[in-house]
Scaffold this active site. Sequence first.
Site, mmCIF file in Angstrom:
data_model
loop_
_atom_site.group_PDB
_atom_site.id
_atom_site.type_symbol
_atom_site.label_atom_id
_atom_site.label_comp_id
_atom_site.label_asym_id
_atom_site.label_seq_id
_atom_site.Cartn_x
_atom_site.Cartn_y
_atom_site.Cartn_z
ATOM 1 N N LYS A 13 36.774 41.595 54.040
ATOM 2 C CA LYS A 13 36.694 42.944 54.625
ATOM 3 C C LYS A 13 35.299 43.539 54.470
ATOM 4 O O LYS A 13 34.733 44.065 55.426
ATOM 5 C CB LYS A 13 37.715 43.900 53.969
ATOM 6 C CG LYS A 13 39.161 43.478 54.107
ATOM 7 C CD LYS A 13 40.094 44.494 53.497
ATOM 8 C CE LYS A 13 39.951 44.686 52.007
ATOM 9 N NZ LYS A 13 40.326 43.512 51.177
ATOM 10 N N ARG A 88 45.955 51.619 52.508
ATOM 11 C CA ARG A 88 46.567 50.517 51.749
ATOM 12 C C ARG A 88 48.022 50.779 51.411
ATOM 13 O O ARG A 88 48.648 49.973 50.729
ATOM 14 C CB ARG A 88 45.808 50.349 50.433
ATOM 15 C CG ARG A 88 44.809 49.253 50.509
ATOM 16 C CD ARG A 88 44.390 48.949 49.108
ATOM 17 N NE ARG A 88 42.971 49.001 49.055
ATOM 18 C CZ ARG A 88 42.227 47.972 48.695
ATOM 19 N NH1 ARG A 88 42.750 46.856 48.318
ATOM 20 N NH2 ARG A 88 40.929 48.071 48.685
ATOM 21 N N ARG A 127 33.094 34.879 43.255
ATOM 22 C CA ARG A 127 32.288 35.945 43.880
ATOM 23 C C ARG A 127 31.251 36.530 42.921
ATOM 24 O O ARG A 127 31.508 36.743 41.743
ATOM 25 C CB ARG A 127 33.189 37.082 44.369
ATOM 26 C CG ARG A 127 32.359 38.243 44.929
ATOM 27 C CD ARG A 127 33.137 39.199 45.737
ATOM 28 N NE ARG A 127 34.323 39.704 45.073
ATOM 29 C CZ ARG A 127 35.224 40.456 45.665
ATOM 30 N NH1 ARG A 127 35.077 40.791 46.927
ATOM 31 N NH2 ARG A 127 36.279 40.874 45.003
ATOM 32 N N ARG A 159 32.361 41.440 39.442
ATOM 33 C CA ARG A 159 33.208 42.636 39.355
ATOM 34 C C ARG A 159 34.222 42.481 38.233
ATOM 35 O O ARG A 159 34.747 41.401 38.011
ATOM 36 C CB ARG A 159 33.938 42.837 40.696
ATOM 37 C CG ARG A 159 33.266 43.880 41.552
ATOM 38 C CD ARG A 159 33.802 43.932 42.941
ATOM 39 N NE ARG A 159 35.255 44.065 43.048
ATOM 40 C CZ ARG A 159 35.893 44.200 44.215
ATOM 41 N NH1 ARG A 159 35.200 44.217 45.344
ATOM 42 N NH2 ARG A 159 37.196 44.315 44.265
ATOM 43 N N ARG A 170 46.345 42.026 42.046
ATOM 44 C CA ARG A 170 45.849 42.644 43.283
ATOM 45 C C ARG A 170 46.571 42.059 44.505
ATOM 46 O O ARG A 170 46.918 42.771 45.436
ATOM 47 C CB ARG A 170 44.333 42.422 43.418
ATOM 48 C CG ARG A 170 43.528 43.305 42.489
ATOM 49 C CD ARG A 170 42.131 42.780 42.241
ATOM 50 N NE ARG A 170 41.287 42.731 43.409
ATOM 51 C CZ ARG A 170 40.126 42.078 43.461
ATOM 52 N NH1 ARG A 170 39.696 41.410 42.396
ATOM 53 N NH2 ARG A 170 39.410 42.093 44.546
HETATM 54 P P1 AP5 Z 1 34.396 40.198 50.516
HETATM 55 O O1 AP5 Z 1 33.749 40.464 51.817
HETATM 56 O O2 AP5 Z 1 33.829 40.831 49.303
HETATM 57 O O3 AP5 Z 1 35.977 40.490 50.621
HETATM 58 P P2 AP5 Z 1 36.809 41.844 50.526
HETATM 59 O O4 AP5 Z 1 37.980 41.693 51.439
HETATM 60 O O5 AP5 Z 1 35.921 43.022 50.696
HETATM 61 O O6 AP5 Z 1 37.319 41.711 49.048
HETATM 62 P P3 AP5 Z 1 37.565 42.829 47.936
HETATM 63 O O7 AP5 Z 1 37.830 42.066 46.667
HETATM 64 O O8 AP5 Z 1 36.464 43.830 47.928
HETATM 65 O O9 AP5 Z 1 38.882 43.456 48.438
HETATM 66 P P4 AP5 Z 1 39.832 44.292 47.612
HETATM 67 O O10 AP5 Z 1 40.693 44.833 48.679
HETATM 68 O O11 AP5 Z 1 40.533 43.571 46.527
HETATM 69 O O12 AP5 Z 1 38.859 45.295 46.824
HETATM 70 P P5 AP5 Z 1 38.384 46.794 47.075
HETATM 71 O O13 AP5 Z 1 37.017 46.940 46.582
HETATM 72 O O14 AP5 Z 1 38.703 47.225 48.441
HETATM 73 O O15 AP5 Z 1 34.431 38.613 50.331
HETATM 74 C C1 AP5 Z 1 35.005 38.032 49.158
HETATM 75 C C2 AP5 Z 1 34.283 36.755 48.750
HETATM 76 O O16 AP5 Z 1 34.520 35.756 49.736
HETATM 77 C C3 AP5 Z 1 32.749 36.875 48.647
HETATM 78 O O17 AP5 Z 1 32.319 36.052 47.610
HETATM 79 C C4 AP5 Z 1 32.242 36.361 49.999
HETATM 80 O O18 AP5 Z 1 30.972 35.790 49.904
HETATM 81 C C5 AP5 Z 1 33.312 35.323 50.351
HETATM 82 N N1 AP5 Z 1 33.584 35.224 51.782
HETATM 83 C C6 AP5 Z 1 33.622 36.248 52.698
HETATM 84 N N2 AP5 Z 1 33.918 35.765 53.926
HETATM 85 C C7 AP5 Z 1 34.083 34.418 53.775
HETATM 86 C C8 AP5 Z 1 34.410 33.364 54.669
HETATM 87 N N3 AP5 Z 1 34.617 33.590 55.979
HETATM 88 N N4 AP5 Z 1 34.504 32.105 54.178
HETATM 89 C C9 AP5 Z 1 34.300 31.853 52.855
HETATM 90 N N5 AP5 Z 1 33.967 32.813 51.947
HETATM 91 C C10 AP5 Z 1 33.870 34.075 52.403
HETATM 92 O O19 AP5 Z 1 39.362 47.589 46.072
HETATM 93 C C11 AP5 Z 1 39.249 47.387 44.672
HETATM 94 C C12 AP5 Z 1 40.291 48.209 43.963
HETATM 95 O O20 AP5 Z 1 40.062 49.618 44.230
HETATM 96 C C13 AP5 Z 1 41.744 47.976 44.389
HETATM 97 O O21 AP5 Z 1 42.324 46.874 43.706
HETATM 98 C C14 AP5 Z 1 42.379 49.321 44.024
HETATM 99 O O22 AP5 Z 1 42.632 49.389 42.654
HETATM 100 C C15 AP5 Z 1 41.287 50.328 44.368
HETATM 101 N N6 AP5 Z 1 41.398 50.829 45.750
HETATM 102 C C16 AP5 Z 1 40.498 50.659 46.761
HETATM 103 N N7 AP5 Z 1 40.939 51.225 47.892
HETATM 104 C C17 AP5 Z 1 42.155 51.765 47.598
HETATM 105 C C18 AP5 Z 1 43.123 52.455 48.372
HETATM 106 N N8 AP5 Z 1 42.945 52.717 49.670
HETATM 107 N N9 AP5 Z 1 44.259 52.867 47.741
HETATM 108 C C19 AP5 Z 1 44.460 52.648 46.424
HETATM 109 N N10 AP5 Z 1 43.581 51.963 45.647
HETATM 110 C C20 AP5 Z 1 42.441 51.532 46.234
HETATM 111 MG MG MG Z 2 35.368 44.613 49.438
#
Ligand code: AP5
Ligand code: MG
Length: 221
Positions: A13, A88, A127, A159, A170
């Site tokens: 994402k 979410r 990552r 992270r 998660r």
């Molecule tokens: P990356 O692009 O970083 O993936 P991502 O989907 O952004 O992953 P996140 O871990 O950030 O998602 P998340 O939803 O768990 O975390 P968030 O920060 O939103 O890519 C991941 C890895 O894969 C990288 O190493 C990249 O290089 C690699 N990659 C990318 N594309 C690839 C491909 N095509 N092929 C191979 N490798 C690839 O949320 C964190 C926490 O915050 C949540 O757990 C929750 O506690 C809280 N939170 C955030 N938003 C909310 C909400 N709306 N409601 C409640 N809690 C929330």
């Molecule tokens: Mg992310």
Amino acid sequence: MIIIMLGAPASGKGTQSVVVAQKLGVPHISTGDIFRWNIANNTPIGTEAKKYIDKGMLVPDELTIQILKDRIEMEDCKDGFVLDGFPRTINQQESLDSMLAECKKSIDMAINLAVTDNEVIRRISGRRMCKCGKAYHIVTYPPKTAGICDLCNGELYTRKDDTVEVANTRLEAYKLQSEPIIAVYREKGILVDIDGHKPQDEVSEDVLNEIEKYSSKQGVV
Ligand code: AP5
Ligand code: MG
């Protein structure tokens, strides 16, 4: 345009939101990044959010919806934005619809990046992040110099929620609370499924093609 990026943890994402936001010239809004900024700066929001994020649980809706509302009301969002990690929960999805309806806006497209559970765990365990937002993977997308960001020379870090144990929580939270949103957007006719397993550049190409198709149909861009 208003684009929503959906998908499991580590589905790409953040990576794809950066590309889309740059292409459309609109802000990339990640609720995860907003929480992490608050945690790093020891704000009351950060203190509250940390209790949940470190365990892999979702931050309560009340707080999350308020920070999102404050962000999308900012001037730079008037021509659109890319949402990464919001909504979410069904409650967040309904709140977003109401917020947008109030200002006579609506979501143009919801993009679902589909990846398997095994790939989620593989990506999370390798990552490395830079504070500029660029994500690397130690095997698949390593930086040119180990531990250093190609873009800004910043030092890469892992992270706190990128452990296998927290990743499993998660993933569980995603399946229970977030995955049902996909069906809602599918029903509304604005969902686009993208194979998130392809290499990053190919995923970007697929995503941008879908946006292009939509834009030419609507005459948006
Ligand atoms: P990356 O692009 O970083 O993936 P991502 O989907 O952004 O992953 P996140 O871990 O950030 O998602 P998340 O939803 O768990 O975390 P968030 O920060 O939103 O890519 C991941 C890895 O894969 C990288 O190493 C990249 O290089 C690699 N990659 C990318 N594309 C690839 C491909 N095509 N092929 C191979 N490798 C690839 O949320 C964190 C926490 O915050 C949540 O757990 C929750 O506690 C809280 N939170 C955030 N938003 C909310 C909400 N709306 N409601 C409640 N809690 C929330
Ligand atoms: Mg992310």
